[in-house]
Write an enzyme that holds these catalytic residues in place. Structure first.
Site, short mmCIF file in Angstrom:
data_model
loop_
_atom_site.label_atom_id
_atom_site.label_comp_id
_atom_site.label_asym_id
_atom_site.label_seq_id
_atom_site.Cartn_x
_atom_site.Cartn_y
_atom_site.Cartn_z
N LYS A 14 0.88 -1.09 0.05
CA LYS A 14 -0.03 0.21 0.32
C LYS A 14 0.92 1.18 -0.07
O LYS A 14 0.70 2.20 -0.81
CB LYS A 14 -1.05 0.06 1.29
CG LYS A 14 -1.92 -1.14 1.09
CD LYS A 14 -2.98 -0.76 2.28
CE LYS A 14 -2.41 -1.01 3.71
NZ LYS A 14 -1.82 -2.47 4.35
N ARG A 89 -9.94 0.77 8.68
CA ARG A 89 -9.57 -0.57 9.08
C ARG A 89 -10.83 -1.44 9.56
O ARG A 89 -10.60 -2.68 10.03
CB ARG A 89 -8.32 -0.79 9.85
CG ARG A 89 -7.02 -0.87 9.16
CD ARG A 89 -5.81 -1.00 10.28
NE ARG A 89 -4.61 -1.71 9.76
CZ ARG A 89 -3.67 -1.15 9.20
NH1 ARG A 89 -3.79 0.30 8.97
NH2 ARG A 89 -2.51 -1.76 9.14
N ARG A 128 11.49 -6.49 4.95
CA ARG A 128 11.07 -5.10 5.17
C ARG A 128 11.83 -4.85 6.70
O ARG A 128 12.44 -3.95 6.99
CB ARG A 128 9.75 -4.91 5.26
CG ARG A 128 9.72 -3.43 5.58
CD ARG A 128 8.18 -2.90 5.29
NE ARG A 128 7.21 -3.26 6.55
CZ ARG A 128 5.75 -3.04 6.47
NH1 ARG A 128 5.36 -2.38 5.20
NH2 ARG A 128 4.92 -3.46 7.48
N ARG A 134 11.10 -1.67 12.23
CA ARG A 134 9.64 -1.48 12.82
C ARG A 134 9.51 -2.70 13.65
O ARG A 134 9.72 -3.89 13.45
CB ARG A 134 8.64 -1.67 11.83
CG ARG A 134 8.17 -0.38 11.42
CD ARG A 134 7.36 -0.25 10.00
NE ARG A 134 6.28 -0.85 10.35
CZ ARG A 134 5.00 -0.93 10.00
NH1 ARG A 134 5.13 -0.25 8.51
NH2 ARG A 134 3.85 -1.47 10.16
N ARG A 145 -0.92 -8.93 13.41
CA ARG A 145 -1.56 -7.97 12.42
C ARG A 145 -2.19 -8.51 11.50
O ARG A 145 -3.34 -8.22 10.91
CB ARG A 145 -0.24 -7.09 11.99
CG ARG A 145 0.16 -6.02 12.85
CD ARG A 145 1.48 -5.58 12.52
NE ARG A 145 1.85 -5.12 11.38
CZ ARG A 145 2.88 -5.05 10.62
NH1 ARG A 145 3.85 -5.70 11.01
NH2 ARG A 145 2.80 -4.67 9.44
P1 ADP Z 1 0.67 -2.08 7.72
O1 ADP Z 1 2.02 -2.62 7.23
O2 ADP Z 1 0.27 -3.32 8.68
O3 ADP Z 1 -0.35 -1.98 6.65
P2 ADP Z 1 0.42 0.38 8.91
O4 ADP Z 1 1.61 1.33 9.00
O5 ADP Z 1 -0.84 0.79 8.11
O6 ADP Z 1 0.89 -1.15 8.76
O7 ADP Z 1 -0.01 0.40 10.51
C1 ADP Z 1 0.78 -0.01 11.48
C2 ADP Z 1 -0.14 0.15 12.96
O8 ADP Z 1 -0.94 1.33 13.28
C3 ADP Z 1 -1.16 -1.03 12.80
O9 ADP Z 1 -0.80 -2.30 13.13
C4 ADP Z 1 -2.11 -0.35 14.05
O10 ADP Z 1 -1.61 -0.58 15.29
C5 ADP Z 1 -2.11 0.95 13.68
N1 ADP Z 1 -3.18 1.41 12.89
C6 ADP Z 1 -2.92 2.24 11.62
N2 ADP Z 1 -4.08 2.42 10.77
C7 ADP Z 1 -4.93 2.08 11.79
C8 ADP Z 1 -6.52 2.11 11.99
N3 ADP Z 1 -7.15 2.67 10.57
N4 ADP Z 1 -7.15 1.65 12.88
C9 ADP Z 1 -6.22 1.22 13.80
N5 ADP Z 1 -5.11 1.15 13.84
C10 ADP Z 1 -4.67 1.66 13.12
#
Ligand code: ADP
Length: 190
Positions: A14, A89, A128, A134, A145
């Site tokens: 994404k 989400r 990654r 991270r 996740r």
């Molecule tokens: P990914 O690589 O899983 O797509 P993101 O960078 O989008 O990771 O998100 C990392 C973390 O931030 C998630 O695991 C969650 O803890 C939090 N997070 C991000 N966006 C949301 C959301 N819309 N609702 C709830 N938690 C979120």
């Protein structure tokens, strides 16, 4: 305003594809994950509240996430549109986004579903983690996740399917080929 939601499991690409979309279509990028990480690295009040939640690979509560997102949209009134990355989400987040955009005379125009299978996701995130540092890219947190994705986030798709807004793109292959498919889907929805 043109608003795009980019949707897919962790590691679907994404972030990578969002950068290319922004450059071509001139949209403002809102990544809730990046925003949370920024708050954590700046040690803000919000950052302190969500630090452990992110480290554990859990979802941040809807109310916190929705407030943060709405503030960011409101603070950028002059853009052509947004690409929402990592949001919504959950179904309540999707409902909140619809209501909020409607209050601004706008809507979600397209939901791009990036399809990638679980084996590829695990490989990509293991790669990654070598560079991202991270905490939530760690194998045990990744499982959490992916769990959160399959228990809560997948339900966002039928929500948007009922509105006829979802277009699927295969997320496996060369970055530029995937982007070509994404561009076609966006062009159709403009
Ligand atoms: P990914 O690589 O899983 O797509 P993101 O960078 O989008 O990771 O998100 C990392 C973390 O931030 C998630 O695991 C969650 O803890 C939090 N997070 C991000 N966006 C949301 C959301 N819309 N609702 C709830 N938690 C979120």
């Amino acid at each position: 305003m043109y608003n795009l939601v980019i949707f897919g499991p962790p590691g679907a690409g994404k972030g990578t594809q969002s950068e290319k979309i922004i450059a071509k279509y001139n949209l403002a990028h809102i990544s809730t994950g990046d925003m949370f990480r920024m708050h954590i690295s700046n040690d803000t009040e919000l950052g302190k509240r969500v630090k452990q939640i992110l480290a554990d690979g859990m979802l941040v509560p809807d109310s916190i996430t929705i407030d943060m997102l709405e503030e960011e949209v409101t603070n950028n009134p002059d853009v052509k549109g947004f690409i929402f990355d990592g949001f919504p989400r959950t179904v309540p987040q999707a409902e909140a986004l619809d209501k909020f955009l409607e209050s601004k005379g706008s809507k979600v125009n397209l939901v791009l579903q990036l399809e990638v299978n679980q084996d590829i996701i695990k490989e990509r995130i293991a790669e990654r983690q070598k560079v991202s540092g991270r905490a939530d890219d760690d194998a045990s947190k990744l499982i959490k996740r992916i769990d959160e994705y399959f228990s809560k986030t997948v339900h966002v798709l039928p929500y948007y399917q009922a509105q006829n807004k979802v277009d699927k793109v295969n997320g496996i292959g060369k970055i530029d080929d995937i982007f070509d498919d994404i561009s076609k889907a966006i062009d159709k929805s403009l």
